[in-house]
Design a protein around this motif. Structure first.
Motif, PDB file in Angstrom:
ATOM      1  N   MET A   1       6.822   7.127  27.100  1.00 41.17           N
ATOM      2  CA  MET A   1       6.811   8.731  25.786  1.00 41.17           C
ATOM      3  C   MET A   1       5.759   9.356  26.148  1.00 41.17           C
ATOM      4  O   MET A   1       6.680  10.596  26.037  1.00 41.17           O
ATOM      5  N   ALA A   2       4.361   9.529  26.582  1.00 40.88           N
ATOM      6  CA  ALA A   2       4.302  11.035  26.594  1.00 40.88           C
ATOM      7  C   ALA A   2       4.682  11.480  28.049  1.00 40.88           C
ATOM      8  O   ALA A   2       4.976  12.605  27.251  1.00 40.88           O
ATOM      9  N   ILE A   3       5.280  10.721  28.722  1.00 37.83           N
ATOM     10  CA  ILE A   3       5.970  10.927  30.425  1.00 37.83           C
ATOM     11  C   ILE A   3       7.172  12.110  28.950  1.00 37.83           C
ATOM     12  O   ILE A   3       7.623  12.540  29.777  1.00 37.83           O
ATOM     13  N   ALA A   4       7.943  11.472  28.418  1.00 39.40           N
ATOM     14  CA  ALA A   4       9.075  11.778  28.282  1.00 39.40           C
ATOM     15  C   ALA A   4       8.728  12.951  28.010  1.00 39.40           C
ATOM     16  O   ALA A   4       9.350  13.837  27.083  1.00 39.40           O
ATOM     17  N   ALA A   5       8.001  13.117  26.697  1.00 39.49           N
ATOM     18  CA  ALA A   5       7.649  14.579  25.394  1.00 39.49           C
ATOM     19  C   ALA A   5       7.329  15.087  26.939  1.00 39.49           C
ATOM     20  O   ALA A   5       8.056  16.512  26.298  1.00 39.49           O
ATOM     21  N   TYR A   6       6.203  14.761  27.923  1.00 36.72           N
ATOM     22  CA  TYR A   6       6.500  16.570  28.544  1.00 36.72           C
ATOM     23  C   TYR A   6       7.683  17.180  28.983  1.00 36.72           C
ATOM     24  O   TYR A   6       8.067  17.881  29.408  1.00 36.72           O
ATOM     25  N   ILE A   7       8.534  15.751  29.871  1.00 36.58           N
ATOM     26  CA  ILE A   7       9.647  16.281  30.588  1.00 36.58           C
ATOM     27  C   ILE A   7      10.598  16.772  29.931  1.00 36.58           C
ATOM     28  O   ILE A   7      11.367  17.734  30.129  1.00 36.58           O
ATOM     29  N   LYS A   8      10.683  15.996  28.299  1.00 37.61           N
ATOM     30  CA  LYS A   8      12.029  17.389  27.531  1.00 37.61           C
ATOM     31  C   LYS A   8      11.201  18.731  27.277  1.00 37.61           C
ATOM     32  O   LYS A   8      12.030  19.472  26.895  1.00 37.61           O
ATOM     33  N   SER A   9       9.374  18.936  27.156  1.00 43.19           N
ATOM     34  CA  SER A   9       9.069  20.163  27.299  1.00 43.19           C
ATOM     35  C   SER A   9       9.505  21.151  28.645  1.00 43.19           C
ATOM     36  O   SER A   9       9.336  22.327  28.484  1.00 43.19           O
ATOM     37  N   LEU A  10      10.141  20.389  29.045  1.00 39.70           N
ATOM     38  CA  LEU A  10      10.295  21.672  31.199  1.00 39.70           C
ATOM     39  C   LEU A  10      11.323  22.820  30.309  1.00 39.70           C
ATOM     40  O   LEU A  10      12.918  22.384  30.020  1.00 39.70           O
ATOM     41  N   PRO A  11      11.181  24.206  30.146  1.00 39.11           N
ATOM     42  CA  PRO A  11      12.620  25.090  30.293  1.00 39.11           C
ATOM     43  C   PRO A  11      13.691  24.683  31.207  1.00 39.11           C
ATOM     44  O   PRO A  11      13.318  24.185  32.317  1.00 39.11           O
ATOM     45  N   ALA A  12      14.000  25.167  31.185  1.00 37.32           N
ATOM     46  CA  ALA A  12      15.786  24.885  32.200  1.00 37.32           C
ATOM     47  C   ALA A  12      15.835  25.812  33.409  1.00 37.32           C
ATOM     48  O   ALA A  12      15.675  27.027  32.552  1.00 37.32           O
ATOM     49  N   VAL A  13      15.538  25.234  34.598  1.00 39.96           N
ATOM     50  CA  VAL A  13      15.644  26.139  35.478  1.00 39.96           C
ATOM     51  C   VAL A  13      16.456  25.910  36.515  1.00 39.96           C
ATOM     52  O   VAL A  13      17.078  24.589  36.417  1.00 39.96           O
ATOM     53  N   GLU A  14      17.976  27.139  36.905  1.00 37.54           N
ATOM     54  CA  GLU A  14      19.244  25.719  37.524  1.00 37.54           C
ATOM     55  C   GLU A  14      18.319  25.390  39.145  1.00 37.54           C
ATOM     56  O   GLU A  14      19.074  24.250  38.964  1.00 37.54           O
ATOM     57  N   GLY A  15      18.184  26.048  39.478  1.00 38.01           N
ATOM     58  CA  GLY A  15      17.381  25.695  40.633  1.00 38.01           C
ATOM     59  C   GLY A  15      18.303  25.836  42.062  1.00 38.01           C
ATOM     60  O   GLY A  15      20.148  26.258  41.922  1.00 38.01           O
ATOM     61  N   HIS A  16      18.446  24.690  43.544  1.00 38.67           N
ATOM     62  CA  HIS A  16      19.686  25.145  44.051  1.00 38.67           C
ATOM     63  C   HIS A  16      20.190  23.976  43.230  1.00 38.67           C
ATOM     64  O   HIS A  16      19.976  23.052  42.622  1.00 38.67           O
ATOM     65  N   LYS A  17      21.227  24.160  43.991  1.00 41.58           N
ATOM     66  CA  LYS A  17      22.343  22.777  44.437  1.00 41.58           C
ATOM     67  C   LYS A  17      22.281  21.569  45.410  1.00 41.58           C
ATOM     68  O   LYS A  17      21.630  21.817  46.589  1.00 41.58           O
ATOM     69  N   PRO A  18      22.227  20.929  44.807  1.00 47.52           N
ATOM     70  CA  PRO A  18      22.081  19.576  45.801  1.00 47.52           C
ATOM     71  C   PRO A  18      22.676  19.191  47.226  1.00 47.52           C
ATOM     72  O   PRO A  18      24.031  19.810  47.002  1.00 47.52           O
ATOM     73  N   PRO A  19      22.546  19.322  47.954  1.00 49.72           N
ATOM     74  CA  PRO A  19      23.179  18.860  49.906  1.00 49.72           C
ATOM     75  C   PRO A  19      24.805  18.181  49.229  1.00 49.72           C
ATOM     76  O   PRO A  19      23.765  16.652  48.267  1.00 49.72           O
ATOM     77  N   PRO A  20      25.746  18.159  49.242  1.00 45.97           N
ATOM     78  CA  PRO A  20      26.192  17.013  48.931  1.00 45.97           C
ATOM     79  C   PRO A  20      25.881  15.689  50.567  1.00 45.97           C
ATOM     80  O   PRO A  20      25.133  15.331  51.185  1.00 45.97           O
ATOM     81  N   LYS A  21      26.541  14.713  49.756  1.00 42.60           N
ATOM     82  CA  LYS A  21      26.282  13.068  51.181  1.00 42.60           C
ATOM     83  C   LYS A  21      26.786  13.049  52.041  1.00 42.60           C
ATOM     84  O   LYS A  21      27.987  13.485  52.407  1.00 42.60           O
ATOM     85  N   LYS A  22      26.019  12.396  52.624  1.00 39.25           N
ATOM     86  CA  LYS A  22      26.654  12.656  53.921  1.00 39.25           C
ATOM     87  C   LYS A  22      27.851  11.318  54.642  1.00 39.25           C
ATOM     88  O   LYS A  22      27.762  10.475  53.298  1.00 39.25           O
ATOM     89  N   PRO A  23      28.813  11.448  54.757  1.00 39.12           N
ATOM     90  CA  PRO A  23      30.006   9.927  54.541  1.00 39.12           C
ATOM     91  C   PRO A  23      29.229   9.006  55.637  1.00 39.12           C
ATOM     92  O   PRO A  23      28.406   8.991  56.344  1.00 39.12           O
ATOM     93  N   GLU A  24      29.680   8.000  54.901  1.00 39.60           N
ATOM     94  CA  GLU A  24      29.448   6.533  55.914  1.00 39.60           C
ATOM     95  C   GLU A  24      30.071   5.975  56.376  1.00 39.60           C
ATOM     96  O   GLU A  24      31.197   5.948  56.141  1.00 39.60           O
TER      97      GLU A  24
END
Length: 307
Positions: free
Chosen positions: A284-307
């Motif tokens: 719950m302590a970890i959850a409380a900290y993560i929930k407090s992280l401000p919204a930041v968009e960041g980079h778009k994740p790379p596409p998955k490699k074809p299997e």
């Protein structure tokens, strides 16, 4: 005139080499810096799970996660790293190490032989773990089985195979700062901040990195490339988890079930296996900290490699 120029160039080269050697010297924690300590094995076990030691150091493809003989291959843009043996074996593991050597490894990234460790070992996060917690962790590791056998050398091309250059990397990305609680926040939030930023080393996977392999500070927790090269590690700021409650985050860390009725996958499965062993209060302590992280968009994740 030419001889003078050659002499000046030689002197400049010697001075530059001396400066490089001085600036890149591996740091250590002396034994004299450590006070008397009685290990708390229960806390050491907590730190073992919080730090995810078995996820990387357990011998691959065997069910006993306490056999920390290493050998896992970690692929990266800089080459392939092979996770070392950290079992209690005195020859091939860390059974013969001292407390000071263990703390030096985890907070300074320096081996008992005085060489730099590569930052595939997340000492940039582990440097924030309190010394007493590290000593408890070390004591607990020594209760686990010794596993004989050394691990092969890393497979790295030039110049990444020159360890001394890591001293310059550390000047940029290893700040040496201990965890400092925020007095304006609750004890629960501070516990979560400590677990996430120290032993949990969540930022190491959940953040993008620059060309030198350092975490981009302004984009911490906004996601990064998956270690296995398949897609990306998700953004865990409020940009992505806005609709999640603290209870939702804690439940995911315990069971692997997400707030949208899915299950975690990839390397997060191992994270849940470890964090589920912590107390409900710590999750719950970890959850409380993560929930407090401000919204930041960041980079778009790379596409998955074809299997």
């Amino acid at each position: 005139m030419i001889r003078r120029l050659i002499l000046l160039a030689a002197i400049a080269a010697v001075l530059a080499l001396a400066a490089f050697w001085y600036l890149t010297a591996p740091a250590s924690v002396p034994a004299s810096a450590l006070a008397a300590h009685t290990p708390d094995l229960a806390n050491g076990k907590e730190m073992f799970y919080a730090s995810g030691c078995a996820s990387c150091h357990a011998v691959p493809k065997q069910p006993d996660k306490t056999r920390l003989g290493g050998g896992l291959a970690l692929n990266s843009p800089f080459g392939t790293f092979y996770v070392p043996n950290i079992s209690s074996d005195p020859k091939d593991g860390i059974g013969a190490w001292t407390d000071a050597q263990f703390i030096t490894a985890l907070t300074k990234g320096t081996s008992p032989e005085g060489e730099h460790y590569y930052p595939a070992f997340p000492y940039t996060s582990y440097q924030h773990i309190r010394f007493d917690d590290l000593r408890d962790l070390f004591a607990y590791l020594k209760t686990l089985p010794g596993v004989p056998g050394s691990v092969r050398d890393h497979d790295l091309p030039f110049p990444f195979n020159i360890r001394r250059t890591l001293g310059l990397w550390k000047l940029l990305f290893l700040d040496g700062k201990p965890f400092e609680p925020d007095p304006s926040r609750s004890a629960q939030w501070n516990r979560g901040a400590y677990l996430v930023n120290g032993p949990g080393h969540c930022t190491e996977c959940h953040s993008p990195r620059n060309a030198l392999g350092g975490v981009i500070a302004s984009l911490r927790f906004t996601g990064g490339p998956s270690p296995d090269g398949q897609g990306g590690v998700p953004n865990i700021t409020q940009y992505k988890l806005k609709s999640w409650s603290e209870a939702d985050i804690a439940e995911t860390l315990e069971s692997g079930m997400t707030a949208d009725a899915d299950r975690v996958g990839g390397n997060m499965v191992e994270v849940v296996r470890n964090i589920s062993q912590l107390t409900a209060a710590d999750r719950m302590a970890i959850a409380a900290y993560i929930k407090s992280l401000p919204a930041v968009e960041g980079h778009k994740p790379p596409p998955k490699k074809p299997e």
